[in-house]
Design a protein around this motif. Structure first.
Motif, PDB file in Angstrom:
ATOM      1  N   MET A   1       8.950  14.823   5.626  1.00  0.00           N
ATOM      2  CA  MET A   1       7.485  14.810   5.696  1.00  0.00           C
ATOM      3  C   MET A   1       7.036  15.920   6.634  1.00  0.00           C
ATOM      4  N   GLU A   2       6.051  16.731   6.212  1.00  0.00           N
ATOM      5  CA  GLU A   2       5.706  17.918   6.969  1.00  0.00           C
ATOM      6  C   GLU A   2       4.832  17.602   8.176  1.00  0.00           C
ATOM      7  N   GLN A   3       3.862  16.684   8.044  1.00  0.00           N
ATOM      8  CA  GLN A   3       2.949  16.414   9.139  1.00  0.00           C
ATOM      9  C   GLN A   3       3.534  15.407  10.110  1.00  0.00           C
ATOM     10  N   VAL A   4       3.483  15.756  11.390  1.00  0.00           N
ATOM     11  CA  VAL A   4       3.989  14.868  12.446  1.00  0.00           C
ATOM     12  C   VAL A   4       2.821  14.053  12.982  1.00  0.00           C
ATOM     13  N   LEU A   5       2.985  12.730  13.004  1.00  0.00           N
ATOM     14  CA  LEU A   5       1.956  11.816  13.483  1.00  0.00           C
ATOM     15  C   LEU A   5       2.339  11.249  14.842  1.00  0.00           C
ATOM     16  N   THR A   6       1.304  10.904  15.605  1.00  0.00           N
ATOM     17  CA  THR A   6       1.509  10.103  16.811  1.00  0.00           C
ATOM     18  C   THR A   6       1.126   8.677  16.448  1.00  0.00           C
ATOM     19  N   ILE A   7       2.118   7.773  16.504  1.00  0.00           N
ATOM     20  CA  ILE A   7       1.939   6.411  15.989  1.00  0.00           C
ATOM     21  C   ILE A   7       2.078   5.415  17.133  1.00  0.00           C
ATOM     22  N   LEU A   8       1.135   4.503  17.212  1.00  0.00           N
ATOM     23  CA  LEU A   8       1.198   3.397  18.172  1.00  0.00           C
ATOM     24  C   LEU A   8       1.651   2.148  17.433  1.00  0.00           C
ATOM     25  N   ILE A   9       2.800   1.543  17.905  1.00  0.00           N
ATOM     26  CA  ILE A   9       3.277   0.299  17.298  1.00  0.00           C
ATOM     27  C   ILE A   9       3.230  -0.799  18.355  1.00  0.00           C
ATOM     28  N   ALA A  10       2.799  -1.992  17.930  1.00  0.00           N
ATOM     29  CA  ALA A  10       2.720  -3.145  18.845  1.00  0.00           C
ATOM     30  C   ALA A  10       3.425  -4.330  18.199  1.00  0.00           C
ATOM     31  N   ASP A  11       4.480  -4.827  18.857  1.00  0.00           N
ATOM     32  CA  ASP A  11       5.255  -5.973  18.333  1.00  0.00           C
ATOM     33  C   ASP A  11       5.897  -6.659  19.521  1.00  0.00           C
ATOM     34  N   ASP A  12       5.686  -7.982  19.637  1.00  0.00           N
ATOM     35  CA  ASP A  12       6.258  -8.701  20.774  1.00  0.00           C
ATOM     36  C   ASP A  12       7.739  -8.985  20.602  1.00  0.00           C
ATOM     37  N   ASN A  13       8.280  -8.717  19.390  1.00  0.00           N
ATOM     38  CA  ASN A  13       9.722  -8.912  19.159  1.00  0.00           C
ATOM     39  C   ASN A  13      10.435  -7.598  19.472  1.00  0.00           C
ATOM     40  N   PRO A  14      11.265  -7.555  20.540  1.00  0.00           N
ATOM     41  CA  PRO A  14      11.901  -6.294  20.959  1.00  0.00           C
ATOM     42  C   PRO A  14      12.741  -5.661  19.860  1.00  0.00           C
ATOM     43  N   SER A  15      13.518  -6.479  19.130  1.00  0.00           N
ATOM     44  CA  SER A  15      14.411  -5.908  18.125  1.00  0.00           C
ATOM     45  C   SER A  15      13.613  -5.279  16.982  1.00  0.00           C
ATOM     46  N   ASP A  16      12.552  -5.957  16.533  1.00  0.00           N
ATOM     47  CA  ASP A  16      11.722  -5.393  15.466  1.00  0.00           C
ATOM     48  C   ASP A  16      11.012  -4.115  15.940  1.00  0.00           C
ATOM     49  N   ARG A  17      10.565  -4.157  17.199  1.00  0.00           N
ATOM     50  CA  ARG A  17       9.859  -2.997  17.747  1.00  0.00           C
ATOM     51  C   ARG A  17      10.783  -1.791  17.840  1.00  0.00           C
ATOM     52  N   ILE A  18      12.003  -2.017  18.333  1.00  0.00           N
ATOM     53  CA  ILE A  18      12.965  -0.917  18.497  1.00  0.00           C
ATOM     54  C   ILE A  18      13.384  -0.378  17.137  1.00  0.00           C
ATOM     55  N   LEU A  19      13.584  -1.268  16.157  1.00  0.00           N
ATOM     56  CA  LEU A  19      14.008  -0.833  14.826  1.00  0.00           C
ATOM     57  C   LEU A  19      12.931   0.034  14.159  1.00  0.00           C
ATOM     58  N   LEU A  20      11.674  -0.441  14.247  1.00  0.00           N
ATOM     59  CA  LEU A  20      10.594   0.326  13.614  1.00  0.00           C
ATOM     60  C   LEU A  20      10.420   1.678  14.307  1.00  0.00           C
ATOM     61  N   LYS A  21      10.563   1.700  15.638  1.00  0.00           N
ATOM     62  CA  LYS A  21      10.445   2.967  16.357  1.00  0.00           C
ATOM     63  C   LYS A  21      11.538   3.926  15.934  1.00  0.00           C
ATOM     64  N   ALA A  22      12.755   3.389  15.739  1.00  0.00           N
ATOM     65  CA  ALA A  22      13.866   4.253  15.336  1.00  0.00           C
ATOM     66  C   ALA A  22      13.628   4.836  13.946  1.00  0.00           C
ATOM     67  N   ILE A  23      13.115   4.016  13.036  1.00  0.00           N
ATOM     68  CA  ILE A  23      12.858   4.514  11.672  1.00  0.00           C
ATOM     69  C   ILE A  23      11.793   5.599  11.685  1.00  0.00           C
ATOM     70  N   LEU A  24      10.694   5.344  12.433  1.00  0.00           N
ATOM     71  CA  LEU A  24       9.608   6.307  12.475  1.00  0.00           C
ATOM     72  C   LEU A  24      10.026   7.594  13.181  1.00  0.00           C
ATOM     73  N   SER A  25      10.800   7.449  14.264  1.00  0.00           N
ATOM     74  CA  SER A  25      11.267   8.627  14.992  1.00  0.00           C
ATOM     75  C   SER A  25      12.214   9.463  14.139  1.00  0.00           C
ATOM     76  N   GLN A  26      12.981   8.778  13.280  1.00  0.00           N
ATOM     77  CA  GLN A  26      13.913   9.488  12.401  1.00  0.00           C
ATOM     78  C   GLN A  26      13.153  10.442  11.466  1.00  0.00           C
ATOM     79  N   PHE A  27      11.945  10.081  11.126  1.00  0.00           N
ATOM     80  CA  PHE A  27      11.124  10.943  10.263  1.00  0.00           C
ATOM     81  C   PHE A  27      10.409  12.042  11.057  1.00  0.00           C
TER      82      PHE A  27
END
Length: 572
Positions: A1-27
């Motif tokens: 994906m060419e455009q880089v976004l700044t994304i705010l994610i909010a999740d009280d579950n640490p594992s879900d939060r870390i997983l989603l951050k890793a997926i988004l950061s990978q892009f």
């Protein structure tokens, strides 16, 4: 994906939060993490964050509450919100969309699904940014356009308006559907007293319609000031408009010439509704119908000028209005000409109150609140004082101080008499005489009386007795035009001499015609009889001139006009 976004994610579950951050950061996106709804609100900045991902169920503030607060902070800035949810309740999911979310991502996360949704969001953001840029550009362009229109409107109004419109004899209505009005009302005092009035209605609306008024006004004011006749001005306006306007554009107009010296008017109607003449001794107004095509339709060689002449007594009124009045729709959907205007046509409305009455009808029928066409109307109370002593000339003091001595002569034969009016040219020369320009109104009045007497009574052999009634007045001018068109022999000679003797200046006008003369010994110079429709010209000349001399059996007259220059160099 060419455009880089700044994304705010909010999740009280640490594992879900870390997983989603890793997926988004990978892009390649920049990710800011929040542990609950309140933390997301505290970290949200609408100027740096392009996307917000909120879990629905969180402590302190759940996803729905956080979303509402984030939208409030964002204001006019579009920041898409995606909800994260492990629930499959349709009502809960529909509530996410109802409060402003654009999508939701189900848990457990699927990298392929997240990639597809992010691509869709990126396209949405790019589209939104393009729309915002276009909106800002359009807003700036609109602001510039409005500013330019306001400047153009000031220039337009300065050109098309005259102080003459403030004359107490005039009453006007002038409403436009746009910033620019396709209707135009012009009024100008004539050099010899009286007034020229023009009401015009250009094809269309707005700027495209109003732009034709500029050359029209230029000719109207300039030629009136120089002393040209209405029958000379109208063909010139027609030729100019025909030459510059597109083929589908023209100007319906009414031209009115008020002649205070002999208490008469001439009306040219080209495509406007009937003008209404209100004689005080009549039960209903006289309708002056259109006998000419609008201005700008015919080429100069095919243009004809049919004019209605008539006499008036002080207090009579003349009224004209544009199609915007005539074709306006009342509340029942009928045109004004078939319903509202009938009392006016039948003479049931007091002529002095006609404009106020018309405004009331336009307001009552809702026309002024929502006009479908430009609306214009003028009413003039006819009087012998209109335009008298109204000339305004500014001449430098140095110009006043210089004396002048010169002479010239015009000789007009039959062909020239049929096609030429020498008065504007003579006046133009005389207004260059130091100090004399201050008296141009009186000079032109003397010139016009001398010339019209020589032409009409000397060369054309017309009798003023025919002007003893309103009908006779019209017949007199019809005969004048007919005799002039058929004229084969005759002449009028105009000799002008200007002399200076210290501070005393003299203008000597000599006018001779080929006629047989008249009994000048029996002329009545009493000007007090204001009811007389004719034979007031010589009495007026006697008042204006220091000396009036007849010769050659009355076929020649010499008028002496004197003026002085004071110590300050000004004419007195």
């Amino acid at each position: 994906m060419e455009q880089v976004l700044t994304i705010l994610i909010a999740d009280d579950n640490p594992s879900d939060r870390i997983l989603l951050k890793a997926i988004l950061s990978q892009f390649g996106h920049n990710v800011i993490s929040a542990v609950d709804g309140q933390d997301a609100i505290d970290k949200f900045d609408p100027h740096t964050i392009q996307l917000v991902c909120l879990d629905i169920k969180m402590p302190h503030k759940d996803g729905w509450e956080a979303a509402l607060e984030i939208q409030r902070i964002a204001g006019d800035v579009f920041v898409p919100i995606v909800f994260l949810s492990g629930v499959t309740d349709p009502i809960a999911l529909s509530n996410c969309l109802r409060i402003g979310g654009i999508d939701f991502i189900s848990k457990p996360y699927s990298p392929a699904l997240i990639t597809a949704k992010l691509n869709a969001i990126v396209r949405l953001l790019v589209m939104q940014k393009t729309l915002e840029e276009q909106r800002d550009a359009m807003s700036l362009y609109n602001e510039q356009l409005l500013n330019e229109q306001e400047v153009a409107k000031v220039v337009y109004e300065n050109i098309t308006n005259s102080n003459c419109l403030k004359d107490p004899a005039l009453s006007t209505i002038h409403y436009g559907t746009h910033i620019f009005n396709g209707d135009v009302i012009l009024a100008a005092y004539k050099p010899n007293g009286g007034m020229h009035i023009l009401l015009g209605d250009f094809t269309g609306h707005g700027l495209s319609a109003a732009i034709g008024a500029l050359p029209l006004a230029d000719i109207f004011f300039d030629w009136t000031k120089k002393g040209f006749l209405m029958r000379q001005i109208i063909p010139e306006i027609n030729a100019r408009l025909k030459g510059i306007l597109p083929s589908n554009m023209f100007c319906s107009a009414a031209f009115i010439d008020i002649k205070v010296n002999n208490k008469s008017i001439e009306v040219w109607n080209g495509g406007l509704p009937d003008l209404l003449f209100f004689p005080q001794n009549a039960d209903r107004p006289v309708k002056l119908t259109s006998k000419n095509l609008p201005l700008g339709v015919l080429s100069p060689d095919t243009f004809e000028c049919q004019i209605d002449p008539m006499s008036f007594v002080p207090g009579d009124r003349l009224m004209a209005f544009s199609d915007g009045v005539y074709e306006a729709l009342d509340l029942s959907g009928q045109m004004f000409c078939h319903s509202v205007l009938n009392p006016l046509y039948q003479g049931e409305i007091d002529a002095d109150q006609s404009v106020d009455w018309l405004i009331q009808q336009l307001e009552r029928e809702g026309v002024l609140a929502n006009p479908h066409d430009d609306i214009s109307c003028l009413s003039v109370r006819l009087d012998t004082n209109i335009g008298i002593d109204s000339s305004e000339h500014k001449v430098s003091r140095g110009h006043d101080e210089a004396p002048a001595d010169f002479s010239f002569e015009y000789v007009l034969n039959a062909d020239s008499l049929r096609n030429t009016d020498p008065l504007p040219y003579v006046l133009q020369i005389l207004t260059t005489v130091p100090g004399l320009s201050s008296f141009s109104s009186q000079i032109f009045m003397i010139l016009s009386e001398l010339y019209s007497n020589a032409l009409e009574h000397g060369v054309l052999k017309l009798s003023s007795d025919k002007k003893s009634s309103s009908d006779g007045f019209s017949l007199y001018y019809e005969e004048r035009e007919r005799n002039l068109a058929n004229l084969q022999d005759g002449y009028v000679k105009i000799s002008v001499k200007v002399t200076s003797d210290n501070n005393n200046r003299a203008l000597i006008l000599y006018v001779e015609d080929s006629g047989s003369g008249f009994d000048f010994q029996g002329v009545n110079y009493d000007i007090s009889n204001t009811e007389l429709l004719y034979n007031r010209g010589l009495a007026l000349l006697d008042q204006l001139c220091s000396k009036l001399e007849f010769s050659k059996g009355g076929s020649a007259v010499t008028a002496h006009y004197h003026w002085q220059v004071g110590l300050d160099g000004r004419a007195i």
